[in-house]
Design an enzyme around this catalytic site. Structure first.
Site, PDB file in Angstrom:
ATOM      1  N   ARG A  45       0.723  -1.051   0.045  1.00  5.51           N
ATOM      2  CA  ARG A  45       0.037   0.010  -0.039  1.00  5.51           C
ATOM      3  C   ARG A  45       0.740   1.164  -0.030  1.00  5.51           C
ATOM      4  O   ARG A  45       0.224   2.319  -0.668  1.00  5.51           O
ATOM      5  CB  ARG A  45      -0.945  -0.026   1.127  1.00  5.51           C
ATOM      6  N   HIS A 175      -1.961 -24.552   7.774  1.00  2.00           N
ATOM      7  CA  HIS A 175      -0.838 -24.822   7.387  1.00  2.00           C
ATOM      8  C   HIS A 175      -0.511 -26.216   8.184  1.00  2.00           C
ATOM      9  O   HIS A 175       0.665 -27.205   7.509  1.00  2.00           O
ATOM     10  CB  HIS A 175       0.310 -24.038   7.482  1.00  2.00           C
ATOM     11  N   GLU A 213       3.148 -23.515  22.282  1.00  2.00           N
ATOM     12  CA  GLU A 213       3.982 -22.577  21.857  1.00  2.00           C
ATOM     13  C   GLU A 213       4.844 -21.941  23.102  1.00  2.00           C
ATOM     14  O   GLU A 213       4.310 -21.902  24.167  1.00  2.00           O
ATOM     15  CB  GLU A 213       3.159 -21.444  21.142  1.00  2.00           C
ATOM     16  N   ASP A 232      -8.564 -19.106  18.197  1.00  2.00           N
ATOM     17  CA  ASP A 232      -7.212 -19.179  17.561  1.00  2.00           C
ATOM     18  C   ASP A 232      -6.577 -20.492  17.230  1.00  2.00           C
ATOM     19  O   ASP A 232      -6.121 -20.717  16.014  1.00  2.00           O
ATOM     20  CB  ASP A 232      -6.166 -18.311  18.304  1.00  2.00           C
ATOM     21  N   HIS A 237      -6.813 -25.770  14.020  1.00  2.00           N
ATOM     22  CA  HIS A 237      -5.682 -26.697  13.938  1.00  2.00           C
ATOM     23  C   HIS A 237      -6.036 -28.203  14.737  1.00  2.00           C
ATOM     24  O   HIS A 237      -5.978 -29.192  14.065  1.00  2.00           O
ATOM     25  CB  HIS A 237      -4.525 -26.056  14.779  1.00  2.00           C
ATOM     26  N   LYS A 336       0.081 -20.946  25.036  1.00  2.00           N
ATOM     27  CA  LYS A 336       1.361 -20.215  24.849  1.00  2.00           C
ATOM     28  C   LYS A 336       2.196 -19.954  25.953  1.00  2.00           C
ATOM     29  O   LYS A 336       1.540 -20.367  26.984  1.00  2.00           O
ATOM     30  CB  LYS A 336       0.673 -18.897  24.443  1.00  2.00           C
TER      31      LYS A 336
END
Length: 491
Positions: A45, A175, A213, A232, A237, A336
Site C-alpha cells: 500500500r 498449514h 508454543e 485461534d 488446527h 502459549k
C-alpha cells in the site's frame, strides 16, 4: 499438473508473506515447480514499500532460509518472478486499474489470490476483483484462519466470498495439514494392514493431540485478546488434526471424499453442554515465569490490561460418538508460553491383557504411536523389548523411528509450499471446506458462550510450564497424564 500461473499476494509486505510465503515460493522455484512465464505479484500500500519491495524480500529470504539455501545467483533468478504492485485493497480508485492492466493477455492462466490480510477486508478485495473483471473460471482465492469469531461471523465471511467465488474456488488454508508428517499419517492409517485393523476402541486407550508454543503475544495483542486459544487454535488446527486421526477411510484420497469423512467426525463429536464443559474443559492464562532461562512477563503485562479473562491455554477431553471410537477419550491441548515448542499426536494403545513376566516386578508400558509435527517431523512406534545385555528378563520401551527431518533435496518442502502449489494445481484435498468451518464452530461456540455467561476465570499458570495443574485432572486414571515427548527423548 504443472502450469503457468499468476500468484497474487495481498498483504505482500506482512509478516506471513515475508516469513512463510516468500520462502515457500523460493523453494518451489528452485525445485523447478514453477513453469516459465509464471509470476508472483506482491501487493503493498505504501510507496516506500513499493520502491524497496525486492530488497525487503531478499532480506527476508536471507533470514528465513538456511545459509546453504540462499545465494546471490539463486536470488537473481527467483527475483525475475516478482512483480511489485502498488495498491490500496479497499479503495478501487487507488491502483486497481493499473493492477488489472497487468493481466491483459493472460486471461486463460491460473490466478491465485492469496489474502494475507485481515478477514474484515476480504469483502472489499473480492468486490474490487469482481468490478475489475479479474475473477476468471480458473481463479482461486486462498484465505487464512481464523474465519470469524463464532459460527455467525464465520458464515458472514463465507457468504461474502461466495458472492464472488464458487466454493471450489475458495481455499481455506491450515498449514498444519500441509506438513509431511500429517500426509504420512494418512498413508500410515490407510496403506498398512497393521494399523488398519487396530485403529479403534478395541485397541486404543486414548489419543492426545497437543500444540505448544513458547512465544507470547508477538505483537498480536489486539487480535489475540479478542480471540483466545479456543478460537485461534482449537477451532481449526486441533479439530482438523482430530479429524484426520479419527475419520473413516475415504473411497479415494480426493477433496470431496476426504471432506465428507472429516465432517462426519465433527458431527459425531459429543456436544459440550453446561455441566459437561466444567468437567471436560480447562482454560488457563500465563503469568510471569521463566522460558529457556529468561524471565518473561505475564499475559496481562504484555497486554497492558489488568482485567482480561482471555485464555492462553485450553485442554479438552472430547469423545466421538460412533462405533469406532466409543468410549475413547481424545485429549486436546494448546497454549502459549509453555515449556517447549511442540506439536504431536500420541496414540496410546491399551495394556496387554496378560503379563507373562510376573517375576520381574515391572509394570509394562503401553505401546505408543507418536506423530511429531514440530520442531522435528517424525513418526515413532514405542514397543516393549528385552533390554539387551542384561541376563534377567528386564524389559524397556524401544523405539522404531521414521524420521523425515533429513531430505535428499537441497531444499526442504515446507507446509506452505505444499499448500500453495496445491492451490495453483487446483487440488483442494488439504484445504478446509465451508461445511467443516460450520461444523467446527457449532461444537466450539457453546463452550465459549458458557465461559461468558458464567464469567469463567482462567486458571493461572507460570510461563515455562505445561499449563495449569488442573489440566491433569482430565485423565481418567491417576497413572495417566500429558506426555511430554521432548523430556522422554532426553531421558
Amino acid at each position: 499438473m504443472k502450469q503457468v500461473f499468476d500468484l497474487v499476494i495481498f498483504g505482500g509486505t506482512g509478516d506471513l508473506s515475508m516469513r512463510k510465503l516468500m520462502p515457500a515460493m523460493y523453494y518451489a522455484f528452485h525445485q523447478k515447480k514453477c513453469i516459465d512465464g509464471s509470476r508472483i505479484l506482491v501487493c503493498c500500500r505504501k510507496q516506500s514499500d513499493f520502491d524497496s519491495l525486492k530488497d525487503q524480500i531478499k532480506a527476508a529470504l536471507k533470514s528465513y532460509t538456511k545459509t546453504s539455501e540462499f545465494s546471490e545467483e539463486r536470488w537473481q533468478s527467483f527475483s525475475q518472478l516478482l512483480v511489485p504492485v502498488l495498491l490500496d485493497l479497499i479503495d478501487i480508485e487507488k491502483g486497481w486499474q493499473a493492477f488489472a492492466d497487468l493481466f491483459e493477455g493472460r486471461e486463460e492462466l491460473v490466478r491465485v489470490f492469496y489474502l494475507a490480510v485481515m478477514p474484515s477486508i476480504y469483502g472489499a478485495c473480492c468486490e474490487n476483483l469482481s468490478q475489475k473483471d479479474l475473477i476468471t473460471p480458473s481463479s482461486r482465492i486462498v484465505v487464512e484462519k481464523p474465519l470469524g469469531y463464532d459460527h455467525e461471523t464465520a458464515e458472514e465471511i463465507n457468504e461474502t466470498m461466495a458472492n464472488f467465488f464458487q466454493e471450489n474456488q475458495i481455499y481455506r488454508i491450515d498449514h498444519y495439514l500441509g506438513k509431511e508428517t500429517v500426509q504420512n499419517l494418512l498413508a500410515l492409517r490407510f496403506s498398512n494392514f497393521l494399523f488398519e485393523n487396530i485403529w479403534d476402541c478395541k485397541a486404543i486407550d486414548h489419543i492426545q493431540i497437543s500444540i505448544g508454543e513458547q512465544v507470547g503475544l508477538e505483537g498480536r495483542a489486539g487480535f489475540y485478546d479478542g480471540a483466545g486459544a479456543m478460537r485461534d487454535m482449537v477451532q481449526n488446527h486441533l479439530l482438523q488434526l482430530l479429524c484426520l486421526v479419527a475419520m473413516e477411510s475415504p473411497n479415494k484420497l480426493q477433496a470431496d471424499d476426504v471432506r465428507i469423512e472429516k465432517i462426519k467426525v465433527l458431527k459425531a463429536l459429543k456436544p459440550m453442554l453446561d455441566e459437561h464443559i466444567d468437567k471436560n474443559v480447562v482454560r488457563g492464562q500465563y503469568v510471569s515465569g521463566s522460558v529457556n532461562g529468561e524471565i518473561v512477563p505475564g499475559y496481562l503485562d504484555e497486554l497492558g490490561d489488568h482485567e482480561s479473562n482471555t485464555e492462553t491455554f485450553v485442554a479438552i477431553r472430547a469423545f466421538i460418538e460412533n462405533w469406532r471410537w466409543a468410549g475413547v477419550p481424545f485429549y486436546l491441548r494448546t497454549g502459549k508460553r509453555l515449556k517447549h515448542r511442540s506439536a504431536e499426536i500420541i496414540v496410546q494403545f491399551k495394556d496387554v491383557t496378560h503379563n507373562v513376566y510376573p517375576d520381574i516386578n515391572q509394570k509394562l508400558k503401553p505401546n505408543r504411536l507418536i506423530i511429531q509435527l514440530q520442531p522435528d517431523e517424525k513418526i515413532q512406534l514405542q514397543l516393549m523389548a528385552k533390554d539387551i545385555g542384561k541376563e534377567d528378563n528386564v524389559l524397556k520401551p524401544m523405539t522404531l523411528n521414521l524420521d523425515f527431518s533429513t531430505q535428499n533435496s537441497d531444499f526442504k518442502t515446507t507446509a506452505y509450499q505444499r499448500l500453495l502449489m496445491d492451490a495453483i494445481d487446483g487440488n483442494s484435498t488439504l484445504f478446509i471446506h465451508r461445511d467443516e468451518v460450520k461444523a467446527a464452530w457449532r461444537w466450539v461456540d457453546p463452550i465459549i458462550e458458557h465461559w461468558q455467561e458464567t464469567n469463567n476465570k482462567p486458571e493461572l499458570y507460570k510461563a515455562g510450564t505445561w499449563g495449569p495443574a488442573k489440566a491433569d485432572d482430565l485423565f481418567k486414571r491417576k497413572s495417566q497424564g500429558w506426555i511430554d515427548i521432548t523430556e522422554e527423548q532426553e531421558d
